[in-house]
Structures are given as C-alpha cells and as structure tokens.
Design a protein around this motif. Structure first.
Motif, mmCIF file in Angstrom:
data_model
loop_
_atom_site.group_PDB
_atom_site.id
_atom_site.type_symbol
_atom_site.label_atom_id
_atom_site.label_comp_id
_atom_site.label_asym_id
_atom_site.label_seq_id
_atom_site.Cartn_x
_atom_site.Cartn_y
_atom_site.Cartn_z
ATOM 1 N N ARG A 40 0.824 -1.204 0.000
ATOM 2 C CA ARG A 40 0.000 0.000 0.000
ATOM 3 C C ARG A 40 0.856 1.250 0.000
ATOM 4 O O ARG A 40 0.426 2.306 -0.469
ATOM 5 N N GLN A 82 1.198 3.457 -2.998
ATOM 6 C CA GLN A 82 0.138 4.381 -3.397
ATOM 7 C C GLN A 82 0.279 5.671 -2.604
ATOM 8 O O GLN A 82 -0.375 5.869 -1.604
ATOM 9 N N THR A 83 1.123 6.562 -3.091
ATOM 10 C CA THR A 83 1.374 7.777 -2.323
ATOM 11 C C THR A 83 0.365 8.871 -2.631
ATOM 12 O O THR A 83 0.164 9.785 -1.859
ATOM 13 N N GLY A 84 -0.247 8.787 -3.795
ATOM 14 C CA GLY A 84 -1.175 9.844 -4.171
ATOM 15 C C GLY A 84 -0.514 10.918 -5.020
ATOM 16 O O GLY A 84 -1.196 11.754 -5.604
ATOM 17 N N TYR A 85 0.801 10.906 -5.094
ATOM 18 C CA TYR A 85 1.506 11.906 -5.901
ATOM 19 C C TYR A 85 1.611 11.428 -7.349
ATOM 20 O O TYR A 85 2.262 10.435 -7.640
ATOM 21 N N ILE A 86 0.978 12.193 -8.210
ATOM 22 C CA ILE A 86 0.923 11.797 -9.611
ATOM 23 C C ILE A 86 2.321 11.714 -10.208
ATOM 24 O O ILE A 86 2.633 10.852 -11.031
ATOM 25 N N ARG A 87 3.147 12.619 -9.773
ATOM 26 C CA ARG A 87 4.494 12.655 -10.326
ATOM 27 C C ARG A 87 5.200 11.330 -10.098
ATOM 28 O O ARG A 87 5.869 10.800 -10.984
ATOM 29 N N GLN A 88 5.038 10.759 -8.889
ATOM 30 C CA GLN A 88 5.708 9.498 -8.610
ATOM 31 C C GLN A 88 5.126 8.383 -9.451
ATOM 32 O O GLN A 88 5.837 7.501 -9.911
ATOM 33 N N TYR A 89 3.831 8.444 -9.694
ATOM 34 C CA TYR A 89 3.235 7.434 -10.559
ATOM 35 C C TYR A 89 3.813 7.521 -11.955
ATOM 36 O O TYR A 89 4.140 6.524 -12.590
ATOM 37 N N ALA A 90 3.915 8.730 -12.461
ATOM 38 C CA ALA A 90 4.459 8.924 -13.802
ATOM 39 C C ALA A 90 5.892 8.419 -13.866
ATOM 40 O O ALA A 90 6.294 7.772 -14.843
ATOM 41 N N ALA A 91 6.643 8.693 -12.827
ATOM 42 C CA ALA A 91 8.028 8.223 -12.815
ATOM 43 C C ALA A 91 8.088 6.711 -12.853
ATOM 44 O O ALA A 91 8.906 6.119 -13.566
ATOM 45 N N LEU A 126 7.469 5.484 -16.229
ATOM 46 C CA LEU A 126 8.627 5.733 -17.077
ATOM 47 C C LEU A 126 9.721 4.701 -16.853
ATOM 48 O O LEU A 126 10.290 4.156 -17.807
ATOM 49 N N ILE A 153 11.247 2.203 -19.619
ATOM 50 C CA ILE A 153 12.676 2.156 -19.959
ATOM 51 C C ILE A 153 13.204 0.726 -19.867
ATOM 52 O O ILE A 153 13.937 0.250 -20.737
ATOM 53 N N LEU A 197 7.514 15.132 -15.581
ATOM 54 C CA LEU A 197 8.128 14.805 -14.290
ATOM 55 C C LEU A 197 8.530 16.029 -13.493
ATOM 56 O O LEU A 197 8.574 15.988 -12.281
ATOM 57 N N LEU A 221 -5.764 10.636 -3.125
ATOM 58 C CA LEU A 221 -5.994 9.239 -3.513
ATOM 59 C C LEU A 221 -4.824 8.370 -3.083
ATOM 60 O O LEU A 221 -4.302 7.584 -3.838
#
Lengths: 614, 187, 100
Positions: A586, A589-598, A601, A605, C23, C98
């Motif tokens: 769990r 699931q931090t809630g930070y979109i940036r981390q999800y995007a990373a 990525l 890669i 990013l 979320l």
C-alpha cells in the motif's frame, strides 16, 4: 424363498421412522402397537424365511451402494443358515422384550422416543446379521453402537447415564478402528467385501495376512462384545433402562462380535488366531465371573455375567466349535434376557433399588418373578434340563476335544473353573435378592401381566431351549448349522460323557457353595482374593492410573500446543501474511501523480532495454 | 528543397517543445504548444499526409489549444507557480531518463539497416482525404464508429463534470417531500 | 531526401522533452500540455513510418489518436477545473488524496 422374507429389517426401520417423526403426537397405545407390531412383523418375516428356506444360501441385492472405480459395493441381504438363526433369535427375543417394555416404561415421559430408538436398534441389528457385504455388516455394527449410546443415555439428564453412553461409544470406537483396518486389509488382498466370497477365498490368503486380518477383526469384536481389554463399558451400560440391558447388552448387540467371527469363520481357522480367540475368551470368562462374585448391584452382576458368557462363546469359536458357540448365543439370549427382565421386575416392585443389600425377602410377594429368575439362574449355572446345560456342555466338549487332540488344555480348564464360579455367583445373587429377610415393612407388588408374559415365554425357552442342541433328540440346531461351518469344521466333536459329567459336577458344586456360603447378605471373607476381584485383577488400576491420565495428557497436548499453537498459528499466519503484504504494497500508493508517472517511465525504460538487447 | 524545409520545421518544433516544458507562465506554454503543432503540420505535409496535416491544424491547433487557453483564462493563471522546493533530484532524474531514452533511439536508428533506404515511390492519392476516407469506411469502420461513441462519452463527461454541483441543487419547490423523508429516516 | 531516422530522432527528442515536462512541472495544465507534446511526437513517428513503408495505416492511426486526444483533453480539463473549484489550486503536489 418368499419375498416377504426379504423384508425382515424393513419393518423396524419403518417403525423407527414413524415413531421418531410423529410418535410424540400419538397416544401411548398407538406407540406401543407400532413399536411392538413392527418387530412382530420382522419376526414373522424371519419365520417365513425359515419355513421357505431352500437349504442353500440366498442372496438379494437391494441397490448399488458404492461405485468408485474399482471399489464397488452392492447393498444387499444374505439369508443362510447362520443368518436365519440370528434373525430368529434377535427378532423373537426382541419382540418379547418390546412387549415387556410396554409395561416397564409405562410411566416414562419419553415413551415414543424409547420405542423409536428400540426399533432403530432392531432394524440395525437385523441389518447386521442379514448383510451380504462386510461393509453392510459394518454399517449395522456402527448403527447398533449408536443405538446403544442413545439408549444407555436415555435418561440423559442424569450425568451418569450420559457419561456411560459416551463411554460405551468411545470404547466401541477403539475396537472399530481395528475392525476397519481389518476390512481394509481384506479389501487390499481380496478386492471384494462380499461375505460369501471372503469365506470362499479365505484359504487363498497368505498366512500372515489372514492372521493379521482376523486378529484385527477380533479386536473389533472385543470392543463390541466387551471382552478383555475393552470390557469396561458394559457394566456402566446398566445405567440405561432394564429392557435395554436385556435386549442390547445381553441378547443381541454384544453377540454381534460372536456372529461376525462365525460369519467369517474360514478366515479364523489359523492356529494362531484360534489360540488368541480361545485364550482371550476363556480368560475373560473367568475374569468376569470372579468380579460378578463381589458386586452388589444386581444389574452389574448380570452385566459381568454377560461378559463371562460371551467369553464362553469366543472360547467355542477358538476350539473349532462354532456351532456350539452359536447355540450358546441362542440359549444365553433366552436365559440372560429372562434374568434381566426379572431383575427389572424386582426394580419395578422395589422403586428402582438395585443394591442387593437392600433387597431380599421377595420370594413370597413376587412369586412369578422369583420363579422365572430361578429358572434363568439354573439355566445360567448349567443344570439340566435347562438350556444352559446343553449349550455350555457343547462348548466344553469342543474344548475337551481340542485338548485331547494335543493342543492346549487351557480352554477346557478355564471353561470348567468358570462354570464353577458362575454357579456360585448366580446362587449368591438369587439368595441375596429374593430370600433371607423374613420381615419386610413395605409390600412390593408383582409385575403387571404385560411384563410377566414375556418373562414366562423366556422361561419356557430357557427350560426347553436346550432341546435344540440335545443329542437325544438329534440336536436340531447343531445339525442345522453344520453345513454352514462344514468347510472349516469337517467333523463334529464326538460326544464325551466325561466332559458333560465334569461340567455338571462343577455346576452343582458351585450352586452348593453359593447357596450355603452366602447368607444374610454377608459375603464370606475371601481376603486378598476379594480385593483382587474388586480391583478387576488390578486392571482398574492400570486403566485409571496409567492409561486414562496418559490419554488425557495427550489430548491436552494436542488441543493446546498442537491445535492452538501450530495449526491455528499457521492458518492465522497466512492471513497475517496477506495483511502484512498488503500493508507493505500500500505504501506504493502515495497519491503523488508525479511518482506514478516516474514509475511508469522506469517500467517503460526497462522494457525498452529488454527489447533493444534482444 | 526538402531538407531545408525539414530543418526549418524541426527547429520550430524543438523550440516550441522547449517552450512548453520550460515556460514560467502557462499561457506561454500554450502558445509554445501551438508552435509545435503547426511545425508538425508542416512536417506532415512534407511526408505526404495532407489530410492529416489539415486535421492537425483544425482540431489540434484550432480546438484543443484554444480549449487550453480558455481553461487557463478561467483559472486565472496569470501568476506563475511558487518557487520549487525539493525538485532538483526530479530534474536530474528526468534528464537522465530522457538521455537514456534518446541514447536508445539513436542506437536503434543508426544500427537498423532498412532505415537508410530512400523513400519508396507513393501511389497517386496517398495521404488524400479520399484515401483516408476510403479506409475509414472499410477496414477501419469499427474503430471509426467506436471513436464517435468515445466522443459522445467525452461530451457527456464534460457536461456532467462542468455542471457539477449545479446538477444536484434542485429548487426547493421541486422537492416538497424531502423534509418529510428526512424526518422519517432520522426517527 | 530526408532519411527516415531524422524524423524518428526528432520525434524521440520531442518525446523526451515531454517526459521531462511531466516529471518536473507542478502546474497541472503544463503537465497536460507536456502529455500532448508526447502524443504529437508519437503521431510524427506514425506519419513518418507510414510514408516510408508505405502504408496508409499509419495515417489512420494518427487520425484516431487525434480524435481520442481531443476527448481526453476535454475530460481532463473538466477534471482540472473541478479540482480547482474545490481546492483552489492546480499544483499537483498538493493533490494527493488518492493515497492508499
């Protein structure tokens, strides 16, 4: 053979079904009619089977029961000489006891439950003796065990009754484990569980297998028939109603072990098995007789007497005289049931007192009861012309033959000494219960006719039943059973007057000792012997002192550290593991979109690197 | 002629790309995006995709960027965003990731043999509206229909999301039972 | 003649720029525009390869990409507007309800 004959177990089964479903709503008279009527029909069917029996074993398949690949068992019935005799005895004596119960249980609140259980027992026992397959027999075996539990604990509000019922079931179960192992062993080697087939193919088994299987089955029989070492439940079974003791724990259920050995007799003909069976039977006979000598509860005296007489039957099996064993089974059913019913009559008159120290002086007020009891006692002691003499004599003749043929004289000696002790304790019981008290304050009243007539019937059977095996009239029963056992017992033992004379002498001597030595409800001082008998030859100390605490400790160990500690922890551990895993995952699931995007990525890669490298 | 145009449009695209990513104010990013889109449209023309180029200008540059500008205006994005904190590792990491990616692409591009071949000749109506339309109504009929469904879904979603609270605020006169029901439930 | 790798490399560079934008930037709208940049770079790749195969399928792919990108922008912007309405911010670092 008449088709009505095949319905023998059906009627009591229907009786049980009806009584258990609607019995509570029916009037007492209807319940009694239904309960006794079903057994009467069963007895009629058994009689019709006997009349129309063509001489060769008859089989009837009822339905395919188990079909699991190569393991197929058909549920069916087998009617041959042995099962006919058993069915007649069970249904006949059962009918008399049902009628007796109408009177004995008249004041009972759970009247219909009683007759329902009793009918269920009749159906089960008849299924046991009429089953075509060893598994059907085993089903009947288990069912009678269940009925025994239900009926011993009939007055389950009484703690002693319910715990005795439990004890009976558990001790039986121990034997049943061995029984089942024997069945499995037989299946493994013979690939069939049909009783005729097992009998026919028994000779093809290698000796170690035959001996092991037969001894396993015998171990099961010791549980059901209360032989050493699994005898402890039968005396406690006396907590149940007296007709139950008469029917189940004297005449029928406990004889199931004897029947089973007779049924599979070709399997038991190896010298080792025979020796074990005869020795256990003989020792049990003497052992139980000695205990009956020091008991004060009249029903318990009878219980130990039953154990002793069952020992005689097994002894008969062990000396290759199975017909004699079955004969004794029959006569024992007559006189032991009679003794129990008479004891019940005494209890009925004396407000359920069973301690002989409080009885006595009943000969005059309870004339019929006394008379029938005396007849049963003489039969038990083995005095001619009563039935017990002939059947016991047949067994002793077989044992004598056995000794004369060069094998062990132990069975004969055990049988003889036991006959003596039997006569002693039965005389003691008779004297203490009915005589030696000139003044009695209360006025006991005789039993009602509905209770007396079955007793008369059994008394007549105890008086004349010996004729079934009397040489002078051709021993019809023994001759009838001879073809059943012919493959294993080619010749009947030659009638030896010597054995009969010794037996009679022993009986008379015992009666004399018992009558004259035991007076005024004071046992003569036997010193160390009395202590030995009372402690069951110190088996009680072994059981209560060692075995029971050991098994209790084992049970506590399994319930505690094993069940709670290991198993529960493992199961809960799996759940905890899943929860912990989820908790860990769990955190992604931090809630930070940036981390999800990373993360996406990085994954992309890695994939690309993989493709480029290929 | 073609390489010159290519370099021209490519430079515009790169400049616009940098602008989108690096601008302080959102409006500048949007205009840079517009530049990129138009440059790409030019490149499409060079590649013989006339219809797609037109589509790009009309839909992407003409509608989507306008939408972006509307929203920026709606949200009063006059001011830029506050000073960034804790962003240096992200900048470094993303630069590294981009470098890796480019390295991979370069590696693949320079190694594959087929990529050096000259462009093959084109059929007559390659890239025309007729060609696209023909394919749309034959091989790509199902995606075409599904695309219209997706557009419908988008419209509905936009309406619902935009109206938001307004949809739930029913005038009191239209819901006379609500008080009674609430009293019932709370009892 | 412009070789194919040139277009592909250009597309790759635009794509990388878009990735960096996603990013690094915190403004939701600018992140969104970076995503559009990435989509367009892919479109360029499609068209270039369509030219060089040659096959019209690439252009059809671009067609559908544009359609769906349009829908996506509409819905995405509507969501951003909603978030702004309730939270008065479009800073992505502040929108993390979320979480698991």
């Amino acid at each position: 053979m008449a088709s009505f004959a095949w319905t023998i177990p059906l009627w009591p089964a229907l009786g049980w079904l009806t009584l258990s479903l609607v019995g509570g709503m029916l009037p007492r008279r209807a319940v009694a009619l239904l309960g006794c009527g079903s057994v009467a029909l069963a007895a009629a069917a058994a009689t019709s089977a006997w009349i129309t029996f063509p001489g060769v074993p008859q089989e009837r398949a009822l339905f395919p029961w188990i079909a699991a690949g190569s393991f197929a068992v058909e549920a069916g019935l087998l009617v041959d000489r042995l099962s006919l005799v058993m069915a007649l005895v069970v249904s006949g004596v059962g009918l008399l006891i049902h009628i007796y119960s109408v009177g004995y249980m008249a004041g009972e609140r759970a009247y219909s439950r009683y007759f329902a259980y009793l009918n269920l027992f009749m159906a089960s026992m008849l299924l046991l003796v009429l089953g075509k397959s060893l598994l059907v027999l085993f089903v009947g075996w288990e069912l009678v065990g269940l009925c025994s539990y239900l009926l011993i604990g009939f007055w389950f509000e009484r703690e002693r009754a319910s715990s005795s019922g439990r004890k009976a079931f558990v001790v039986n179960r121990i034997g049943d484990v061995a029984f089942l192992l024997g069945i499995l062993l037989l299946w493994a080697h013979l690939r069939t569980l049909e009783l005729p087939a097992i009998g026919a193919q028994a000779a093809t088994l290698p000796a170690p297998v035959a001996v092991t299987a037969s001894l396993l089955l015998f171990a099961g029989a010791t549980g059901k028939s209360a032989q050493l070492p699994l005898y402890t439940w039968l005396p406690d079974a006396m907590e149940g109603p007296t007709p139950v003791s008469a029917l189940i724990h004297a005449a029928t259920m406990v004889t199931a072990g004897v029947y089973m050995i007779a049924r599979l007799f070709p399997l038991f003909t190896h010298p080792v098995t025979l020796a074990v069976v005869a020795t256990v039977g003989g020792l049990t006979a003497l052992f139980a007789a000695t205990i009956a000598l020091v008991e004060w509860d009249i029903k318990r005296v009878m219980a130990y007497s039953t154990i002793s007489q069952l020992g005689y039957m097994f002894l008969a099996m062990g000396v290759l005289a199975p017909a004699a064993g079955i004969f004794h089974l029959t006569t024992h059913a007559f006189f032991k049931a009679l003794l129990f019913l008479a004891a019940g009559s005494v209890m009925h008159a004396m407000d359920n007192v069973v301690d002989m120290r409080a009885l006595g002086g009943l000969a005059r007020p309870l004339r019929y009861t006394t008379g029938t009891f005396v007849i049963g006692a003489l039969a038990l002691a083995g005095i001619p012309p009563f039935a017990g003499f002939f059947s016991k004599d047949a067994i002793l003749e077989g044992a004598w033959e056995h000794a004369a043929a060069g094998r062990s004289p132990l069975p004969f000696l055990l049988g003889l000494v036991t006959a003596l002790v039997t006569a002693v304790y039965v005389a003691r019981a008779t004297r203490y219960t009915f005589f030696d008290m000139p003044h009695r304050a209360a006025h006991p009243h005789e039993a009602p006719p509905v209770m007396l007539w079955p007793m008369f019937g059994l008394a007549a059977l105890s008086l004349f039943g010996g004729l079934f095996g009397a040489r002078l009239v051709g021993a019809p029963l023994l001759e009838f059973l001879a073809p059943q056992f012919a493959p294993s017992v080619p010749h009947a033992p030659a009638p030896g007057v010597f054995a009969a004379a010794l037996a009679l002498l022993a009986a008379l001597a015992g009666l004399g000792i018992g009558w004259l030595g035991y007076r005024e409800r004071r046992d003569p001082d036997l010193g160390w012997m009395a202590q030995l008998f009372r402690r069951h030859w110190y088996l009680l100390d072994l059981y209560d002192g060692i075995l029971v605490p050991a098994s209790r400790r084992l049970a506590l160990l399994l319930a505690g550290p094993v069940d709670l500690g290991l198993i529960d922890r493992a199961v809960n551990g799996v759940g905890a593991l899943a929860a912990a895993g989820a908790r860990g995952l769990r955190r992604l699931q931090t809630g930070y979109i940036r981390q999800y995007a990373a993360a996406i990525l990085v994954g992309a890669i890695l994939l690309m690197a993989y493709w480029v490298a290929r | 002629m073609e390489p010159v145009l290519f370099v021209f449009f490519a430079a515009l695209a790169l400049a616009g790309g940098l602008g989108v990513v690096a601008s302080v104010r959102a409006v500048h990013s949007a205009l840079a995006l517009l530049l990129v889109l138009c440059a790409l449209a030019g490149l499409y023309l060079l590649l013989g995709a006339q219809f797609i180029a037109a589509l790009q200008v009309i839909v992407y540059a003409g509608a989507i960027v306008v939408l972006f500008l509307f929203v920026i205006m709606l949200l009063h994005m006059a001011t830029g965003e506050p000073a960034a904190r804790g962003l240096r590792p992200w900048r470094a990491g993303s630069a590294l990731a981009a470098a890796f990616f480019l390295a991979g692409v370069f590696f693949a591009a320079l190694r594959a043999p087929a990529l050096a071949d000259p462009a093959p000749p084109l059929p007559q109506d390659f890239g025309s509206a007729q060609a696209v339309g023909r394919l749309l109504f034959t091989r790509f009929l199902l995606p075409f229909e599904l695309a219209s469904v997706v557009l419908l879904v988008g419209i509905i979603a936009a309406v619902v999301l935009a109206k938001g609270a307004l949809l739930l605020r029913v005038p009191a006169a239209a819901r006379p039972h609500e008080e009674k029901v609430r009293a019932e439930v709370l009892r | 003649m412009v070789p194919l790798p040139a277009y592909l490399v250009l597309a790759a560079i635009l794509f990388s720029l878009g990735v960096v934008g996603v990013l690094v930037r915190r403004n939701a709208l600018i992140v969104f525009m970076s995503i559009e940049l990435m989509l367009n770079s892919v479109n360029l790749t499609f068209v270039a390869l369509s030219r060089h195969l040659p096959s019209m399928d690439g252009q059809l792919a671009v067609f559908f990409t544009i359609v769906v990108a349009g829908v996506e922008v509409v819905v995405g912007l509507a969501i951003i507007v909603e978030i702004f309405r309730s939270r008065s911010t479009v800073n992505l670092d502040e929108v993390h309800l979320l979480r698991g």
